[in-house]
Enzyme design. Structure first.
Site, PDB file in Angstrom:
ATOM      1  CD  GLU A 169     -30.216 -22.627  -5.935  1.00  0.00           C
ATOM      2  OE1 GLU A 169     -31.443 -22.808  -5.767  1.00  0.00           O
ATOM      3  OE2 GLU A 169     -29.713 -21.517  -6.166  1.00  0.00           O
ATOM      4  CG  HIS A 195     -36.650 -18.656 -11.977  1.00  0.00           C
ATOM      5  ND1 HIS A 195     -35.587 -18.087 -11.309  1.00  0.00           N
ATOM      6  CD2 HIS A 195     -37.013 -19.751 -11.236  1.00  0.00           C
ATOM      7  CE1 HIS A 195     -35.333 -18.791 -10.212  1.00  0.00           C
ATOM      8  NE2 HIS A 195     -36.160 -19.808 -10.157  1.00  0.00           N
ATOM      9  CG  ASP A 239     -34.662 -27.790  -9.850  1.00  0.00           C
ATOM     10  OD1 ASP A 239     -34.385 -26.761  -9.201  1.00  0.00           O
ATOM     11  OD2 ASP A 239     -34.434 -28.939  -9.439  1.00  0.00           O
ATOM     12  N   GLY A 259     -30.738 -20.983 -10.488  1.00  0.00           N
ATOM     13  CA  GLY A 259     -29.716 -20.282  -9.721  1.00  0.00           C
ATOM     14  C   GLY A 259     -28.320 -20.754 -10.060  1.00  0.00           C
ATOM     15  N   GLY A 281     -27.344 -19.635 -13.533  1.00  0.00           N
ATOM     16  CA  GLY A 281     -27.088 -18.188 -13.516  1.00  0.00           C
ATOM     17  C   GLY A 281     -25.738 -17.849 -12.923  1.00  0.00           C
ATOM     18  NE  ARG A 282     -25.380 -19.865  -7.231  1.00  0.00           N
ATOM     19  CZ  ARG A 282     -26.681 -20.052  -7.011  1.00  0.00           C
ATOM     20  NH1 ARG A 282     -27.513 -19.021  -6.988  1.00  0.00           N
ATOM     21  NH2 ARG A 282     -27.172 -21.269  -6.818  1.00  0.00           N
ATOM     22  CE1 TYR A 296     -27.637 -13.674  -6.523  1.00  0.00           C
ATOM     23  CE2 TYR A 296     -27.756 -15.753  -5.344  1.00  0.00           C
ATOM     24  CZ  TYR A 296     -27.645 -15.055  -6.529  1.00  0.00           C
ATOM     25  OH  TYR A 296     -27.522 -15.742  -7.709  1.00  0.00           O
ATOM     26  CE1 TYR A 297     -31.679 -16.780  -3.893  1.00  0.00           C
ATOM     27  CE2 TYR A 297     -31.937 -17.308  -1.582  1.00  0.00           C
ATOM     28  CZ  TYR A 297     -31.574 -17.677  -2.862  1.00  0.00           C
ATOM     29  OH  TYR A 297     -31.116 -18.944  -3.104  1.00  0.00           O
TER      30      TYR A 297
END
Length: 379
Positions: free
Chosen positions: A65, A199, A203, A206, A209-210, A241-242
């Site tokens: 990030e 999402h 903010d 990510g 999620g991980r 990944y993205y």
């Protein structure tokens, strides 16, 4: 330029996967995970031994990030070394990540993964750091988008689902991760991707999620402890990944995503297995050396102190190892330094304590030689 439409998330569970193609990877991922978990179960105290790996996961997940702080910088700051202003904010974010993981792991001892728990974890993640003004602990109520900083929504690379459908999609996601009929690694892969697609926060999506990857695996009893970290693989393969996540929303290419994620799980399980084995072996060797060297009643506590905090001040070391007086603790540190088990990285002066590092452990955790190692006399 036309306004891009918000993504319409697929319903869970998925109904049209190409099972024949994906099942071999699912089997390999389960086998690799089982080998890794078998190693976890041999550890005498996994929370202590894996503390530096847990810290490194926070570093790597945050790095995806945009943070730049390294594991050794985080550990040095924790020990009291003054860090640069440019790194201070990064380190605070990383420490928030570590605290959020602890909250989640403790909660799973008596409750399942729920949207309520995720909001609690998110609130800790953004406490007092970048993003603190973006409603920590609350799901978004307006439209967000992903693109280059400063770009309008018209130039967005991805527009998540509308807030009008977000709550129902999140409820469906929560129901999905509670299923016991889905294969655990497949369920984890789908759950992670769907969370990133939804999402749900302004903010921190990510990182949350991980963080969920080991939590879902643990909830499904594919892990004996919620300690399986994939950020090393995902950070190394950041563009893929993205792109694979966008492949789902742009082309409904779940097969491409699952192939990427499961292959990553296989590779990361093998890497984690080797790293944990190296840490376990180092722990056993260090324990023998410190006992033989010191013949001290504090020997085991000394070893645990350095495995828990591989960079530590003399004051914190004395407290962590339970020494009754500082002189005895300092004598122990001099013995360990003399035998090259630890190294001093800051001299003490007045009320400022010396700071020591355990180079071999830090280098194993980071996967590269951050600290120069001198072969210990007794290891």
């Amino acid at each position: 330029m036309s306004m891009p439409l918000p993504c319409q998330p697929d319903s869970l569970p998925l109904s049209d996967l190409r099972w024949r193609e994906i099942l071999p990877l699912v089997g390999r991922a389960n086998a690799s995970l089982a080998r890794y978990d078998g190693m976890l179960q041999t550890l005498p105290n996994s929370a202590i031994l894996l503390s530096p790996i847990t810290a490194n996961e926070a570093v790597l997940s945050s790095k995806i990030e945009g943070t730049q702080a390294t594991l050794d910088e985080v550990l040095e700051a924790e020990a009291g070394l003054v860090t640069s202003e440019t790194r201070r904010g990064d380190i605070e974010e990383i420490n928030n990540y570590r605290a959020a993981v602890s909250i989640a792991e403790a909660a799973l001892g008596h409750r399942p993964i729920t949207l309520s728990l995720i909001r609690e974890v998110h609130q800790q993640l953004l406490q007092g750091v970048r993003g603190r003004d973006k409603t920590p602990g609350k799901f978004r109520e307006d439209q967000n988008w992903i693109g280059r900083r400063g770009d309008p929504i018209e130039k967005a690379r991805f527009v998540p689902p509308s807030p009008l459908v977000l709550n129902s999609a999140l409820e469906e996601w929560q129901t999905y991760i509670g299923l016991t009929t889905e294969d655990p690694v497949l369920q984890t892969a789908v759950a992670h991707a769907q969370f990133e697609i939804l999402h749900p926060f302004k903010d921190g999506n990510g990182r949350i999620g991980r963080m969920l990857i080991p939590l879902v695996l643990y909830q499904r009893q594919a892990l004996s402890r919620p300690m399986f970290y994939m950020s090393e693989y995902l950070e190394t393969h950041r563009d893929d990944y993205y792109d694979r996540l966008l492949g789902i929303t742009d082309h409904r290419d779940w097969h491409g995503w699952l192939t990427f994620f499961l292959q990553g799980m296989i590779e990361q399980a093998e890497a984690n297995l080797a790293k944990v084995k190296n840490i376990r072996d180092l722990y056993e060797a260090t324990k023998r050396s410190v006992v033989d060297l010191t013949h001290s009643q504090y020997a085991m506590a000394v070893v645990d102190a350095f495995f828990t905090r591989p960079i530590i001040s003399g004051t914190a070391f004395a407290q962590a190892a339970g020494f009754n007086n500082r002189v005895t603790a300092n004598n122990m540190l001099r013995q360990l330094e003399g035998e090259r088990i630890i190294t001093k990285i800051r001299e003490g002066s007045g009320r400022t304590p010396a700071i020591y590092a355990f180079p071999r452990l830090i280098n194993i955790a980071e996967g590269k030689a951050i600290f120069r190692e001198v072969e210990p006399r007794l290891l």
